[in-house]
Scaffold this active site. Structure first.
Site, PDB file in Angstrom:
ATOM      1  N   GLN A 595      35.080  -7.174  80.740  1.00  0.00           N
ATOM      2  CA  GLN A 595      34.528  -8.264  81.551  1.00  0.00           C
ATOM      3  C   GLN A 595      34.203  -9.473  80.675  1.00  0.00           C
ATOM      4  O   GLN A 595      34.510 -10.608  81.025  1.00  0.00           O
ATOM      5  CB  GLN A 595      33.260  -7.799  82.271  1.00  0.00           C
ATOM      6  CG  GLN A 595      33.531  -6.904  83.465  1.00  0.00           C
ATOM      7  CD  GLN A 595      34.193  -7.662  84.595  1.00  0.00           C
ATOM      8  OE1 GLN A 595      33.671  -8.651  85.088  1.00  0.00           O
ATOM      9  NE2 GLN A 595      35.366  -7.224  84.980  1.00  0.00           N
ATOM     10  N   GLU A 662      30.259 -12.822  85.035  1.00  0.00           N
ATOM     11  CA  GLU A 662      30.435 -14.266  84.931  1.00  0.00           C
ATOM     12  C   GLU A 662      29.966 -14.872  83.613  1.00  0.00           C
ATOM     13  O   GLU A 662      30.461 -15.903  83.182  1.00  0.00           O
ATOM     14  CB  GLU A 662      29.758 -14.932  86.134  1.00  0.00           C
ATOM     15  CG  GLU A 662      30.531 -14.584  87.394  1.00  0.00           C
ATOM     16  CD  GLU A 662      29.823 -14.904  88.697  1.00  0.00           C
ATOM     17  OE1 GLU A 662      30.037 -15.994  89.206  1.00  0.00           O
ATOM     18  OE2 GLU A 662      29.067 -14.054  89.195  1.00  0.00           O
TER      19      GLU A 662
HETATM   20 MO1  MOS Z   1      31.513 -15.037  91.632  1.00  0.00          MO
HETATM   21  S1  MOS Z   1      32.292 -16.938  91.522  1.00  0.00           S
HETATM   22  O1  MOS Z   1      29.951 -15.354  92.328  1.00  0.00           O
HETATM   23  O2  MOS Z   1      32.430 -14.271  92.873  1.00  0.00           O
END
Ligand code: MOS
Length: 696
Positions: A595, A662
């Site tokens: 990830q 993220e």
């Molecule tokens: Mo992520 S852009 O919150 O799916």
């Protein structure tokens, strides 16, 4: 918490349990489900950016053998809900952006559908369009909130006065272009109606969320909509909400009375599946002579469409990163004749931290301070915005560990001092962060007489490894070997769960699973560990995230980059990236590394390669395929060193896990831009860093 004595498989670098199915082609993706009597859809897209459809001539298309129907705004069924922005497909003659769906052909084969779509003749009445984001756009407005629900503007203290008094200050504007999500698997939906309602096989980040949208738009009871989505080939936010193709597929299947398959072509994805808004960001920083921030101001201009509002939270990250008594953040939007922007990996944090972390580098230089030392000096003791303590905050630890691993101390801060032949070499650093969230989810854990455990939850595996990680969490929480746990995800028949978004999937689903497992073990104990003939079952609900009211919860990281810039061509290479992250407890070391590695690679791609180019004459993103929308490939990526520090956070969730989907992309582009400055003495404030910007 799951006590560490119980942790037998959580944390282990296990291979994906769905891996064999994927590599043998037996993991069925949305478009691959085979259904009897299936038909195929292909869309017609508008060729103007703004105006009205005057007429649609479908006669030539209808005459092609194998065409079943051509849907247009003239014959399409009326949707129950019209207030749907992008989703109100074929409901009127109005055109709001170039590439908008204006007709849909349904045919016996995909080839015929595509051929017939070409034969549909649409005539328009064109109006002047506005498609380019400018800082001085006349129609800038202040949205009510920014994504997902933050205050649009914040202010505390007196930024202007503090800037005027500051010993050192900087005032720069940074821009990022539009970027498009390009998961390997394009968006795809199959819809089939029956007397029970409609079933969708759909590629998405949360089947319940797609079900809710379809039910609302068509005015159906949610129980009459089933969404099945066991395997998803990437999403990054672009499958986090239903896009127009989902609605069109359901509508078409209703009209033809047969199942309809609709997969977006790669080119369609550049118009109808969302994208990251371009941003124009002004950052002003003021500091005293020691480099302590006295003022931070972050003002953002970005775009939305005329159909619906999407307001990215670009400056929100600046509210909690660094301590300063005087702070302000603002967001303004231009409403343009463009497709609606949407989520793309770390919406807000990703573009926002490019600007903030570039500015921090510029401030460090202006103060004559090491950029790591500058950040450490401005480390807040509590969240500067809310005043809440951080549940854990590993930024300084990441910066220090990263500096050690990267050998930062041997760096000469002077730019342009290192070279290897015609290549200038530089290094840069930037901070990274992402909020730690959790949403209510429900899981059922069951055991049968043979000691087989089933765990049911409508989670989504979008390539992140949820199949594996949730099985690991369940096995430890049930205190049974991994092999005895059978997980089911990706179907609205399963208990409702939050979506795979906001890096909160594992936290939300895992919390529900741990609770279901705890209840099931309690029930087993009541039965004196004898499983009754008809088995046992327990339901876990994540419940309200009360700790989030007391603590500020975020993951942190430090990103380091080494770049080589060719003196003659301006070409930028990145031989080395290094990221150290503080992301709570790691659930699966192998998947976690993937990830973070993927996020950093996407950050490199953002820094150097990706850019969606708007053609102002026609109003669309012209580089709509992989020949022209450049994404970093293996040859563009050098060594990426990913690691994490031990972080024990008892407040975030029972697993102690922070989201990792993220954060990897956050800060990478700034680290690279900072390294390019160090190599060349040229500060590039507008991404991507292409060679033309280094040759002037
Ligand atoms: Mo992520 S852009 O919150 O799916």
């Amino acid at each position: 918490m799951i006590s560490s004595t119980q942790q037998r498989v959580v944390g282990k670098p296990l291979d994906r349990i769905d891996g064999p199915k994927k590599v043998t082609g037996t993991a069925t993706y949305a478009f691959e489900h085979s259904l009897d009597e299936v038909t195929y859809a292909f869309p017609v897209q508008s060729t103007i950016a703004k105006g009205r459809i005057v007429s649609v001539d479908t006669s030539a298309a209808q005459a092609i053998a194998g065409v079943i129907t051509v849907l247009t705004h003239e014959n399409a069924p009326r949707l129950k809900s019209q207030n749907e922005g992008e989703l109100a497909v074929l409901q009127s003659a109005a055109v709001a952006y170039r590439g908008q769906f204006v007709a849909l052909v349904v045919a016996e084969t995909l080839e015929v559908a595509r051929q017939a779509a070409d034969a549909v003749l649409v005539r328009y009445e064109e109006q002047p369009h506005s498609v380019v984001l400018r800082i001085d756009s006349s129609d800038l407005y202040k949205p009510g909130k920014v994504n997902p629900n933050y205050e649009t503007d914040t202010t505390s203290g007196d930024v202007e006065a503090a800037l005027a008094r500051a010993s050192v200050s900087i005032d720069h504007t940074y821009t990022t272009p539009a970027y498009h999500n390009n998961p390997l698997e394009p968006h795809a939906t199959i819809a089939r109606w029956s007397s029970d309602g409609v079933t969708l096989y759909d590629s998405n980040q949360g089947s319940h969320m797609i079900r809710d949208t379809v039910a609302r738009v068509f005015g159906l009871e949610p129980e009459r909509v089933r969404v099945i989505s066991p395997y998803v080939g990437g999403a990054f936010g672009s499958k986090g909400t239903a896009h127009p193709h989902v609605i069109l597929t359901v509508m078409a299947a209703q009209v033809v009375g047969r199942p309809v398959k609709f997969a977006l072509a790669r080119q369609h994805m550049f118009a109808v599946a969302g994208y990251r808004t371009p941003t124009i960001q002004r950052i002003r920083l003021g500091a005293d002579s020691d480099g302590r921030l006295t003022a931070i101001a972050h003002d953002v201009v970005e775009q939305t469409s005329t159909l619906q509002e999407f307001a990215e939270q670009t400056a929100v990250v600046t509210r909690m990163m660094y301590a300063a008594p005087n702070r302000s953040t603002t967001h303004r939007l231009a409403r343009l004749d463009v497709p609606t922007p949407a989520w793309m990996r770390a919406p807000g944090e990703c573009p926002g931290m490019f600007a903030l972390e570039s500015a921090m580098d510029e401030l460090a230089i202006a103060c004559g301070l090491d950029p790591i030392e500058l950040r450490i000096r401005n480390e807040p003791t509590v969240d500067p915005e809310t005043g809440h303590p951080f549940s854990s905050r590993g930024l300084v630890a990441c910066l220090r560990e990263g500096a050690r691993r990267f050998d930062w101390q041997s760096r000469n801060p002077q730019p342009g001092m290192r070279a290897d032949g015609r290549w200038l070499i530089g290094t840069g650093v930037a901070a990274s962060t992402y909020p730690t969230r959790r949403r209510p989810s429900t899981a059922i854990a069951r055991v049968d007489r043979e000691g087989r455990y089933d765990v049911l939850i409508d989670a989504a595996d979008i390539g992140n490894g949820a199949w594996t990680v949730l099985t690991q969490i369940a096995a430890d929480a049930l205190d049974v070997p991994l092999e005895r746990v059978h997980l089911e995800i990706g179907d609205t028949r399963l208990p409702r769960a939050s979506l795979a978004g906001g890096s909160m999937g594992t936290a939300s689903w895992g919390t529900a699973i741990v609770e279901a497992a705890r209840k099931l073990r309690d029930r087993l104990q009541e039965e004196h560990n004898v499983i009754p003939a008809d088995g046992l079952e327990a339901t876990g609900e994540g419940g309200e995230f009360l700790e989030a009211r007391r603590f500020s919860m975020h993951a942190f990281g430090a990103q380091f980059a080494e770049v080589r810039v060719n003196r003659d061509s301006g070409e930028v290479r990145v031989p080395r990236l290094l990221g150290v992250f503080a992301v709570g407890r790691i659930m699966n070391a192998k998947l976690a590394r993937s990830q973070l590695l993927g996020g950093m690679t996407m950050g490199l791609s953002m820094a150097l390669h990706e850019e969606s180019v708007m053609d102002p004459r026609f109003g669309d993103y012209v580089n709509d395929d992989f020949a022209e929308y450049h994404i970093a490939t293996n040859a563009d990526v050098g060594t990426i060193d990913v690691s994490w520090i031990d972080e024990d956070d008892p407040y975030v969730n029972p697993m102690g896990a922070k989201g990792i989907g993220e954060i990897g992309i956050v800060g990478t582009a700034a680290a690279i831009a900072n390294a390019v400055y160090h190599a060349t003495g040229i500060r590039v404030r507008d991404l991507p860093i292409t060679l033309d910007k280094l040759l002037s």
